[in-house]
Design a protein around this motif. Structure first.
Motif, short mmCIF file in Angstrom:
data_model
loop_
_atom_site.label_atom_id
_atom_site.label_comp_id
_atom_site.label_asym_id
_atom_site.label_seq_id
_atom_site.Cartn_x
_atom_site.Cartn_y
_atom_site.Cartn_z
N PRO A 1 38.75 -27.92 -0.93
CA PRO A 1 37.89 -27.53 0.20
C PRO A 1 36.77 -26.56 -0.21
CG PRO A 1 40.18 -27.53 0.88
CD PRO A 1 40.19 -27.73 -0.61
N ARG B 1 33.90 -28.55 -1.77
CA ARG B 1 33.21 -29.38 -0.80
C ARG B 1 32.39 -28.53 0.17
NH1 ARG B 1 34.86 -34.20 -1.94
NH2 ARG B 1 33.62 -35.10 -0.26
N GLU B 2 32.95 -27.40 0.57
CA GLU B 2 32.24 -26.51 1.48
C GLU B 2 30.99 -25.95 0.82
OE1 GLU B 2 31.39 -24.70 5.00
OE2 GLU B 2 33.06 -26.07 4.62
N ARG B 3 31.08 -25.70 -0.47
CA ARG B 3 29.93 -25.15 -1.22
C ARG B 3 28.73 -26.09 -1.16
NH1 ARG B 3 26.48 -22.53 -2.83
NH2 ARG B 3 26.26 -21.26 -4.70
N LEU C 1 28.37 -28.71 1.22
CA LEU C 1 28.18 -29.35 2.52
C LEU C 1 26.81 -29.06 3.13
CD1 LEU C 1 29.40 -31.04 4.79
CD2 LEU C 1 30.36 -28.94 5.76
N ASP C 2 26.44 -27.80 3.21
CA ASP C 2 25.16 -27.42 3.81
C ASP C 2 23.98 -27.99 3.04
OD1 ASP C 2 26.38 -26.08 5.88
OD2 ASP C 2 26.19 -24.10 4.97
N THR D 1 41.91 -33.69 1.12
CA THR D 1 40.62 -33.30 1.69
C THR D 1 39.62 -34.44 1.56
OG1 THR D 1 41.01 -31.00 1.06
CG2 THR D 1 38.75 -31.62 1.58
#
Length: 219
Positions: A102, A105-107, A109-110, A185
């Motif tokens: 996660p 992936r979060e790093r 996403l934006d 994930t």
């Protein structure tokens, strides 16, 4: 307009998306290159891809950027252009390992969503239509048989002068398929509203033309 192309490793997503973007006049965003860039950082810093804690701890040390030069995407790792360094089997294997976390992936996403919100884009990856761009106007699930994918990969690597074994490539692809489909994930799966395209017996031009017609219909 956003077009999402998902599918397993070696299905030709990047090649198809790149050609399609040029034909439509869209920006091509190779999301896999972003993850490969992070994987390269972990390899260079001798970080075990199976160590979730260490992988997560390092995400803030990694700066990934995209730049478009003459219409071609270049990916930068902490300011270094690593576009030509991220297409090795070693990076591929590490990418599949760390992309499940996660924090990784979060790093990214934006980065992906911001590009899509400001441009007509084509993105390819594993969870673009199901997670990154769930409202994309057109979603494609592009796949091919393991034999077809392995044969394409073998020819690609052999052309570069690399010593490769077709059976090893098949085994690696099969293993990656299992990891991608079964990870907790954002697993690889086909979005409910995606169009299924099997390219096993199709030429690159045939696939591009097929998806191009679908895109024009959605426009």
């Amino acid at each position: 307009m956003n077009i999402a192309i998902d599918g397993p490793a070696g299905a030709g997503k990047s090649t198809i998306a790149r050609l399609l973007a040029k034909k439509l006049g869209f920006i091509y965003v190779d999301t896999g290159a972003l993850y490969r860039c992070m994987a390269l950082y972990y390899i260079r810093n001798n970080i075990d891809g199976s160590d979730a804690e260490k992988v997560a701890k390092c995400v803030d040390c990694i700066e990934v950027n995209l730049n478009y030069q003459n219409g071609a995407q270049h990916v930068f790792l902490n300011g270094e252009d690593v576009t030509d360094l991220i297409r090795t089997p070693k990076v591929s294997s590490m990418t599949s390992n760390v992309a499940v976390y996660p924090a990784v992936r979060e790093r990214l996403l934006d980065t992906q969503r911001n590009i899509a919100s400001e441009n007509d884009v084509i993105m390819d990856g594993r969870d673009i239509g199901t997670n990154i761009l769930p409202d994309a106007e057109l979603k494609i699930y592009l796949t091919a048989s393991i034999d077809s994918r392995a044969d394409r990969r073998y020819k690609e690597l052999a052309q570069k002068g690399e010593d490769v074994n077709i059976d090893d490539i098949k085994a690696d692809i099969a293993e990656r398929d299992e990891r991608d489909k079964n990870r907790k994930t954002a697993p690889l799966r086909m979005a409910e509203d995606a169009v299924y395209v099997d390219s096993s017996d199709m030429s690159i031009d045939e696939v591009v033309e097929h998806i191009f017609n679908l895109a024009k219909a959605r426009q």
